[in-house]
Motif scaffolding. Sequence first.
Motif, mmCIF file in Angstrom:
data_model
loop_
_atom_site.group_PDB
_atom_site.id
_atom_site.type_symbol
_atom_site.label_atom_id
_atom_site.label_comp_id
_atom_site.label_asym_id
_atom_site.label_seq_id
_atom_site.Cartn_x
_atom_site.Cartn_y
_atom_site.Cartn_z
ATOM 1 N N TYR A 92 0.855 -1.199 0.000
ATOM 2 C CA TYR A 92 0.000 0.000 0.000
ATOM 3 C C TYR A 92 0.889 1.247 0.000
ATOM 4 C CZ TYR A 92 -3.412 -3.493 1.433
ATOM 5 O OH TYR A 92 -4.206 -4.607 1.500
ATOM 6 N N PRO A 93 1.539 1.551 -1.137
ATOM 7 C CA PRO A 93 2.493 2.667 -1.191
ATOM 8 C C PRO A 93 1.849 4.039 -1.057
ATOM 9 C CG PRO A 93 2.105 1.772 -3.387
ATOM 10 C CD PRO A 93 1.434 0.842 -2.429
ATOM 11 N N ASN A 94 0.518 4.138 -1.261
ATOM 12 C CA ASN A 94 -0.153 5.436 -1.191
ATOM 13 C C ASN A 94 -0.641 5.787 0.209
ATOM 14 O OD1 ASN A 94 0.171 5.880 -3.963
ATOM 15 N ND2 ASN A 94 -1.702 4.746 -4.445
ATOM 16 N N VAL A 95 -0.454 4.879 1.151
ATOM 17 C CA VAL A 95 -0.883 5.139 2.520
ATOM 18 C C VAL A 95 0.223 5.884 3.267
ATOM 19 C CG1 VAL A 95 -1.452 4.077 4.744
ATOM 20 C CG2 VAL A 95 -2.456 3.181 2.633
ATOM 21 N N ASP A 96 -0.163 6.952 3.970
ATOM 22 C CA ASP A 96 0.797 7.764 4.723
ATOM 23 C C ASP A 96 0.855 7.387 6.199
ATOM 24 O OD1 ASP A 96 1.475 9.827 2.558
ATOM 25 O OD2 ASP A 96 -0.706 9.931 2.630
ATOM 26 N N VAL A 97 -0.297 6.972 6.736
ATOM 27 C CA VAL A 97 -0.376 6.622 8.155
ATOM 28 C C VAL A 97 -1.082 5.282 8.294
ATOM 29 C CG1 VAL A 97 -1.217 7.294 10.440
ATOM 30 C CG2 VAL A 97 -0.474 9.059 8.817
ATOM 31 N N PHE A 98 -0.384 4.297 8.834
ATOM 32 C CA PHE A 98 -1.008 3.008 9.102
ATOM 33 C C PHE A 98 -1.569 3.019 10.521
ATOM 34 C CE2 PHE A 98 2.080 1.601 5.798
ATOM 35 C CZ PHE A 98 1.155 1.111 4.894
ATOM 36 N N VAL A 99 -2.760 2.450 10.664
ATOM 37 C CA VAL A 99 -3.410 2.401 11.974
ATOM 38 C C VAL A 99 -3.663 0.948 12.332
ATOM 39 C CG1 VAL A 99 -5.331 3.207 13.386
ATOM 40 C CG2 VAL A 99 -4.580 4.565 11.400
ATOM 41 N N ILE A 100 -3.111 0.521 13.450
ATOM 42 C CA ILE A 100 -3.380 -0.823 13.939
ATOM 43 C C ILE A 100 -4.093 -0.704 15.276
ATOM 44 C CG2 ILE A 100 -1.393 -1.824 12.752
ATOM 45 C CD1 ILE A 100 0.023 -1.933 15.449
ATOM 46 N N GLY A 101 -4.925 -1.673 15.573
ATOM 47 C CA GLY A 101 -5.689 -1.587 16.808
ATOM 48 C C GLY A 101 -6.000 -2.950 17.391
ATOM 49 N N LYS A 102 -6.222 -2.966 18.677
ATOM 50 C CA LYS A 102 -6.637 -4.171 19.386
ATOM 51 C C LYS A 102 -7.898 -3.842 20.175
ATOM 52 C CE LYS A 102 -1.891 -5.878 19.812
ATOM 53 N NZ LYS A 102 -0.835 -6.409 20.721
ATOM 54 N N ILE A 103 -8.939 -4.615 19.934
ATOM 55 C CA ILE A 103 -10.215 -4.386 20.618
ATOM 56 C C ILE A 103 -10.129 -5.045 21.982
ATOM 57 C CG2 ILE A 103 -12.724 -4.645 20.486
ATOM 58 C CD1 ILE A 103 -12.302 -5.143 17.432
#
Length: 332
Positions: A128-139
């Motif tokens: 995903y080269p066009n993504v500037d900020v990756f968001v990861i999460g844990k519920i």
Amino acid sequence: MRRVFARLFSLCLIVSMLVVSSCAQTPVVLSYSPNFGETQPNQFRSSLRFGFVTFEDQRVAKRLMGDATLIGWGSNTFHTKQNVPDHVTKAFVDTYRYLGLKSIWIKTPPDNFSFSTKTWVASLRTRYPNVDVFVIGKIRNYEFLLRSGGISGAVKGKFSELAATTQARVELYYLDSESGRIIWGNTLHHDTYDRKVSKKAPTDYASMRLDEALHNVILQSVDRVLPKINARSPGSVQVLSGMMADVPKTPEGKVAGSVPSDKGRIEVVSKPSGAKVYLDGIYYGLTPLALDITPGIHLLKVKKEGFETGRDKVGVLAGKVTPWKGVLPPKN
């Protein structure tokens, strides 16, 4: 304190299951809307693109019981046919888009992706080269509790009314796609409690309140991370002029005139005074402060060094004055 509350909540769940019998229930329908509470759309403009990786399900029911469908407890256990991680992740993506922030949902990470390895950012960036900020999460929590008569009612055997508790708790990390460094990370939560709930459709009401809690968590994330992003890359996120608040003051510092018909006024007073006022993540000045803002629900933050930060969701009506008074306790 949070750990104690979480343990008490888990104890309530167990007690509720022991004191009442269980039977089959219609699956709970989760229905999230990004405009909860009249949240205004298109509040921001940004060249950045957020990429939300499907969140991990770290709820107790999933980790200890292996049941990813469990969504509620009470006189019965309540389940949903919907995928909870997909539902929560999609809610984030939809709300960010609704607010005007470019976002995509990364449903399928790379084959070698892992939340625990150091190479995963590079793997995501390659795909995903066009993504500037990756968001990861844990519920960490996304469940409701319906109980009859509360704990005291269970002890006395009286179940004349229903009480509903909901908890939404998500651990989030925002990472720069180029460097892989964390821009911001924290666990955000919102809990609700209703003492009396209609018995006609209690699970519908509880699921609605659960998604309202999730909505609050999402708005908190916007409030927290956008100032951090702008501090790293000034101007990368802009608040649209129509959403900015006006400070209706004369040079003498007095509130000027009546409230414009197309806006509402919020008057913020804190004890102690001189606290910084942020509305929807934007800094406006020090308390006491009056602001004229577009009607709707807004996130208010009142912050002063050495004191606990005040946070609130404030409903502002057109042509009306909404006072907000808060006491900021000293930090221990």
